[in-house]
Scaffold this motif. Structure first.
Motif, short mmCIF file in Angstrom:
data_model
loop_
_atom_site.label_atom_id
_atom_site.label_comp_id
_atom_site.label_asym_id
_atom_site.label_seq_id
_atom_site.Cartn_x
_atom_site.Cartn_y
_atom_site.Cartn_z
N LEU A 44 0.83 -1.21 0.00
CA LEU A 44 0.00 0.00 0.00
C LEU A 44 0.86 1.26 0.00
O LEU A 44 0.63 2.19 -0.77
N LEU B 269 -8.83 7.27 5.94
CA LEU B 269 -8.91 5.94 5.33
C LEU B 269 -7.66 5.10 5.55
O LEU B 269 -7.74 3.94 5.96
N VAL B 270 -6.49 5.69 5.27
CA VAL B 270 -5.24 4.90 5.28
C VAL B 270 -4.94 4.32 6.67
O VAL B 270 -4.73 3.11 6.80
N SER C 232 -7.02 3.90 9.11
CA SER C 232 -8.15 3.06 9.52
C SER C 232 -8.03 1.66 8.94
O SER C 232 -8.41 0.67 9.61
N ILE C 233 -7.52 1.54 7.72
CA ILE C 233 -7.35 0.22 7.11
C ILE C 233 -6.37 -0.61 7.91
O ILE C 233 -6.62 -1.79 8.22
N SER C 234 -5.24 0.00 8.29
CA SER C 234 -4.24 -0.74 9.07
C SER C 234 -4.79 -1.13 10.44
O SER C 234 -4.54 -2.24 10.92
N TYR D 281 -7.94 -1.64 11.18
CA TYR D 281 -8.96 -2.67 10.99
C TYR D 281 -8.34 -4.06 10.93
O TYR D 281 -8.78 -4.99 11.62
N PHE D 282 -7.29 -4.21 10.10
CA PHE D 282 -6.66 -5.52 9.97
C PHE D 282 -5.97 -5.95 11.27
O PHE D 282 -5.95 -7.13 11.61
N ASN E 277 -8.73 -6.99 13.70
CA ASN E 277 -9.29 -8.24 13.21
C ASN E 277 -8.34 -9.41 13.50
O ASN E 277 -8.77 -10.51 13.87
N SER F 22 -15.55 -1.49 14.71
CA SER F 22 -16.25 -0.30 14.19
C SER F 22 -16.27 0.81 15.24
O SER F 22 -16.10 1.99 14.91
N LEU G 57 -12.74 2.39 15.40
CA LEU G 57 -12.51 3.26 14.24
C LEU G 57 -13.36 4.52 14.31
O LEU G 57 -12.94 5.60 13.88
#
Length: 262
Positions: free
Chosen positions: A1, A134-135, A137-139, A141-142, A145, A155, A158
């Motif tokens: 990314l 966004l950027v 938040s993606i990291s 999230y994973f 998870n 959620s 974030l």
């Protein structure tokens, strides 16, 4: 990314036109090329990746030394508190919006050719807000998870981080007014500039008070969880939108002194 992002930014730099002009589609769409003609690619890259590196450090500390950070996610209220506090650290540095509004000298000229500055700035600010959130938040999230947290908890975390982002952005809006008065040529000159001591003290107070109020409100246990969420939304929305509207009005008003020869 990160590699793709870097290639995209560097590729955009080489195609920046030497002379900026208003094209028909320029009035309606967000243009990365225009952003990079105001703020250099390296500064954009740093502004976008510093929050990501901050989240990486947070993840590492969470895995290695959770007690040192004092993380308590035993219930949803503490998840929200952790996200809000962490988010104020992630996004405490100057964001892309700060550089874009502080260094932009085109507003009086855009106004002269008939561009609605309110719509023009609003569209770009919200596009940059989306990219900035966004950027990292993606990291996150994973990461969450991977740790096995459920969708609702992820959620909520974030959501808290996003609220902290807008709180920090609202504070930076006032700083934009202070820095625009110095008419910096580029981001390098802006970053190297040292504000007078009195101004620096005022800025520290401006940064500290809204965050302190937010943290103190979240420590009040008499409110239910849903009420706590609502209070955070209302408080941060008032801070962000009031400071946003004030700053944009001052930015537009401040450029009214420019005169054109007809």
């Amino acid at each position: 990314l990160f590699s793709c992002l870097l290639v995209f930014l560097l590729n955009s730099i080489f195609f920046i036109s030497k002379i900026r002009y208003v094209r028909p589609r320029f009035k309606k769409s967000f243009s990365m090329t225009y952003l990079l003609s105001v703020v250099d690619g390296l500064t954009v890259f740093k502004a976008m990746t510093i929050p990501v590196f901050s989240t990486f450090m947070f993840m590492f500390m969470w895995l290695v030394l959770p007690d040192f950070l004092g993380i308590d996610i035993s219930n949803k209220a503490m998840i929200l508190n952790t996200a809000l506090f962490s988010g104020t650290v992630f996004f405490s540095n100057k964001g892309i919006n700060f550089y874009f509004l502080t260094l932009n000298k085109d507003f009086p000229y855009l106004k002269a050719v008939g561009v609605n500055l309110n719509k023009f700035i609003k569209k770009r600010i919200w596009s940059l807000n989306f990219i900035s959130i966004l950027v990292p938040s993606i990291s996150l999230y994973f990461f969450l998870n991977y740790l096995g947290y459920g969708f609702i908890d992820i959620s909520l975390f974030l959501f808290g981080v996003s609220l902290a982002y807008f709180l920090c952005q609202g504070i930076q809006m006032l700083e934009i007014i202070i820095f625009r008065k110095y008419h910096f040529k580029n981001a390098k000159e802006l970053d190297a500039f040292s504000l007078p001591l009195k101004t620096r003290v005022i800025m520290y107070i401006i940064r500290f008070l809204p965050i302190l109020v937010c943290i103190l409100v979240n420590q009040i246990r008499i409110f239910g969880f849903l009420t706590q969420i609502l209070l955070n939304i209302v408080y941060i929305s008032i801070v962000y939108f009031s400071l946003y509207r004030y700053t944009i009005s001052q930015v537009i008003k401040g450029d009214n002194h420019v005169h054109f020869i007809h």
